[in-house]
Design a protein around this motif. Structure first.
Motif, PDB file in Angstrom:
ATOM      1  N   VAL A  26     -41.555 -23.762 -37.188  1.00 42.04           N
ATOM      2  CA  VAL A  26     -41.306 -22.597 -36.338  1.00 42.04           C
ATOM      3  C   VAL A  26     -42.020 -22.786 -35.004  1.00 42.04           C
ATOM      4  CG1 VAL A  26     -41.557 -20.112 -36.100  1.00 42.04           C
ATOM      5  CG2 VAL A  26     -41.068 -21.114 -38.344  1.00 42.04           C
ATOM      6  N   SER A  27     -41.259 -22.783 -33.908  1.00 37.40           N
ATOM      7  CA  SER A  27     -41.848 -22.911 -32.572  1.00 37.40           C
ATOM      8  C   SER A  27     -42.125 -21.522 -32.009  1.00 37.40           C
ATOM      9  CB  SER A  27     -40.891 -23.660 -31.638  1.00 37.40           C
ATOM     10  OG  SER A  27     -40.618 -24.952 -32.142  1.00 37.40           O
ATOM     11  N   PRO A  28     -43.237 -21.336 -31.329  1.00 36.09           N
ATOM     12  CA  PRO A  28     -43.528 -20.025 -30.751  1.00 36.09           C
ATOM     13  C   PRO A  28     -42.526 -19.667 -29.652  1.00 36.09           C
ATOM     14  CG  PRO A  28     -45.082 -21.683 -29.950  1.00 36.09           C
ATOM     15  CD  PRO A  28     -44.288 -22.326 -31.047  1.00 36.09           C
ATOM     16  N   ALA A  29     -42.272 -18.374 -29.490  1.00 38.12           N
ATOM     17  CA  ALA A  29     -41.338 -17.914 -28.463  1.00 38.12           C
ATOM     18  C   ALA A  29     -41.863 -18.283 -27.081  1.00 38.12           C
ATOM     19  CB  ALA A  29     -41.149 -16.407 -28.567  1.00 38.12           C
ATOM     20  N   ASP A  42     -46.701 -11.264 -30.375  1.00 41.12           N
ATOM     21  CA  ASP A  42     -46.034 -11.772 -31.571  1.00 41.12           C
ATOM     22  C   ASP A  42     -45.413 -13.117 -31.223  1.00 41.12           C
ATOM     23  OD1 ASP A  42     -44.480 -12.343 -33.757  1.00 41.12           O
ATOM     24  OD2 ASP A  42     -43.569 -10.360 -33.905  1.00 41.12           O
ATOM     25  N   PRO A  43     -45.859 -14.198 -31.856  1.00 41.22           N
ATOM     26  CA  PRO A  43     -45.319 -15.522 -31.506  1.00 41.22           C
ATOM     27  C   PRO A  43     -43.827 -15.651 -31.766  1.00 41.22           C
ATOM     28  CG  PRO A  43     -46.659 -15.637 -33.507  1.00 41.22           C
ATOM     29  CD  PRO A  43     -46.880 -14.288 -32.917  1.00 41.22           C
ATOM     30  N   ARG A 101     -39.718  -8.536 -25.379  1.00 39.08           N
ATOM     31  CA  ARG A 101     -40.594  -7.370 -25.436  1.00 39.08           C
ATOM     32  C   ARG A 101     -40.401  -6.503 -24.195  1.00 39.08           C
ATOM     33  NH1 ARG A 101     -42.456  -5.646 -29.840  1.00 39.08           N
ATOM     34  NH2 ARG A 101     -43.510  -7.593 -30.381  1.00 39.08           N
ATOM     35  N   ALA A 102     -40.231  -7.135 -23.028  1.00 40.70           N
ATOM     36  CA  ALA A 102     -39.988  -6.375 -21.797  1.00 40.70           C
ATOM     37  C   ALA A 102     -38.649  -5.655 -21.864  1.00 40.70           C
ATOM     38  CB  ALA A 102     -40.030  -7.311 -20.584  1.00 40.70           C
ATOM     39  N   ASP A 103     -37.668  -6.287 -22.487  1.00 43.64           N
ATOM     40  CA  ASP A 103     -36.365  -5.641 -22.632  1.00 43.64           C
ATOM     41  C   ASP A 103     -36.474  -4.392 -23.501  1.00 43.64           C
ATOM     42  OD1 ASP A 103     -33.474  -5.754 -22.096  1.00 43.64           O
ATOM     43  OD2 ASP A 103     -33.309  -5.984 -24.262  1.00 43.64           O
ATOM     44  N   THR A 104     -37.336  -4.425 -24.513  1.00 40.08           N
ATOM     45  CA  THR A 104     -37.564  -3.241 -25.340  1.00 40.08           C
ATOM     46  C   THR A 104     -38.159  -2.111 -24.517  1.00 40.08           C
ATOM     47  OG1 THR A 104     -37.908  -4.605 -27.318  1.00 40.08           O
ATOM     48  CG2 THR A 104     -38.787  -2.362 -27.362  1.00 40.08           C
TER      49      THR A 104
END
Length: 300
Positions: free
Chosen positions: A41-44, A123-124, A131-134
């Motif tokens: 799993v690569s971090p966002a 949150d990775p 998150r900004a879109d939220t």
């Protein structure tokens, strides 16, 4: 003799224990044999912006002179103070900054507020942009614009009369046009000409230049709506005075997101006389123009 007979057995047991530990340790060390097929799993990815501009220097002085009529006529010390603006109180200038300006002219008071918020996801698995879109979507929902929008509906509100009539007829049937998803303030605006129909002449910046009802009422601005070609997503919220208010104040907010930064522009006018009404179209045009300049500044 009895003691010597047990020595080979002890040696064999020790060899098995050592060999087993060595094999297990090798599998745990590289992790490849312990859980075969486990995906990596690569971090966002992080957001584009790691800092924010100085808000009180983000608006050119020439633009402030246009947005705050009457400032140029003030005495020099008051004029400089008005153009300097007042920085918002914040405890982390890397995450949130803002600035406000206000000028009391003889005929009206104009105020301007800009706000920059850099969103960071801890949150990775969730990117800063997501998150900004939220954050942006919550503000859009608070403005009453959360319902789905018909593709091209915003463009239809500011293009030729043929397209307007087509989208207008479609909106009455399916209830999905931008006007129908506007905030409560939009219903008052649209009833007085917010949904322009044929016969309007468009201004160069794409905003209808004539009043749909022919009344010439300056407060008959376009309603709250989503905006095209501004950041990654944007909306305009039009807030004319309340029906029970004697003050003829009018506020326009433009909110847009670009990568992990959410920007808000609030522009308002309060006439000196209650018999005067602010020009809602002018407020909208100037607020949008400033928002586009701020988006360009962020991209520099």
């Amino acid at each position: 003799m009895r003691h010597k007979a047990y020595v080979p057995g002890v040696a064999l047991l020790a060899a098995l224990v050592v060999g087993g530990c060595s094999a297990g340790g090798g599998a745990d060390a590289n992790g490849a044999d312990s859980k075969p097929g486990t995906p990596t799993v690569s971090p966002a990815p992080p957001g584009r912006y790691a800092t924010l501009p100085a808000p009180c220097r983000a608006v050119p002085r020439a633009t402030l002179s246009d947005l705050l009529p009457g400032a140029a006529e003030l005495p020099e010390d008051q004029r400089e103070k008005a153009f300097r603006g007042a920085a918002a109180v914040t405890y982390d200038t890397d995450r949130k900054v803002g600035c406000s300006w206000k000028v009391d002219a003889p005929n009206a008071t104009r105020s301007l507020v800009i706000d920059f918020e850099r969103v960071v996801s801890y949150d990775p698995a969730v990117s800063d942009d997501d998150r900004a879109d939220t954050v942006y979507e919550r503000r859009k929902e608070a403005a009453g614009l959360s319902a789905p929008m018909v593709p091209g509906a915003d463009a239809a509100a500011t293009t030729g009369s043929g397209d307007k009539e087509k989208e207008k007829g479609k909106g009455k049937g399916d209830g999905e046009t931008t006007d129908n998803t506007a905030s409560p303030s939009s219903s008052a605006s649209s009833s007085g000409g917010g949904d322009s129909s044929g016969g309007d002449s468009d201004s160069p910046d794409g905003t209808p230049g004539g009043d749909a009802t022919g009344s010439g009422d300056p407060e008959d601005a376009l309603p709250s709506r989503l905006l095209d070609n501004l950041g990654d997503a944007a909306f305009l919220q039009d807030l004319p005075k309340g029906a029970d208010s004697t003050a003829q104040n009018h506020t326009v907010s433009v909110v847009f997101r670009t990568s992990n930064v959410v920007v808000t522009v609030r522009y308002a006018e309060q006439p000196a006389l209650i018999t005067q009404r602010p020009d809602g179209r002018e407020l909208q045009e100037k607020a949008q123009a400033l928002a586009r300049k701020l988006a360009e500044k962020l991209s520099e």
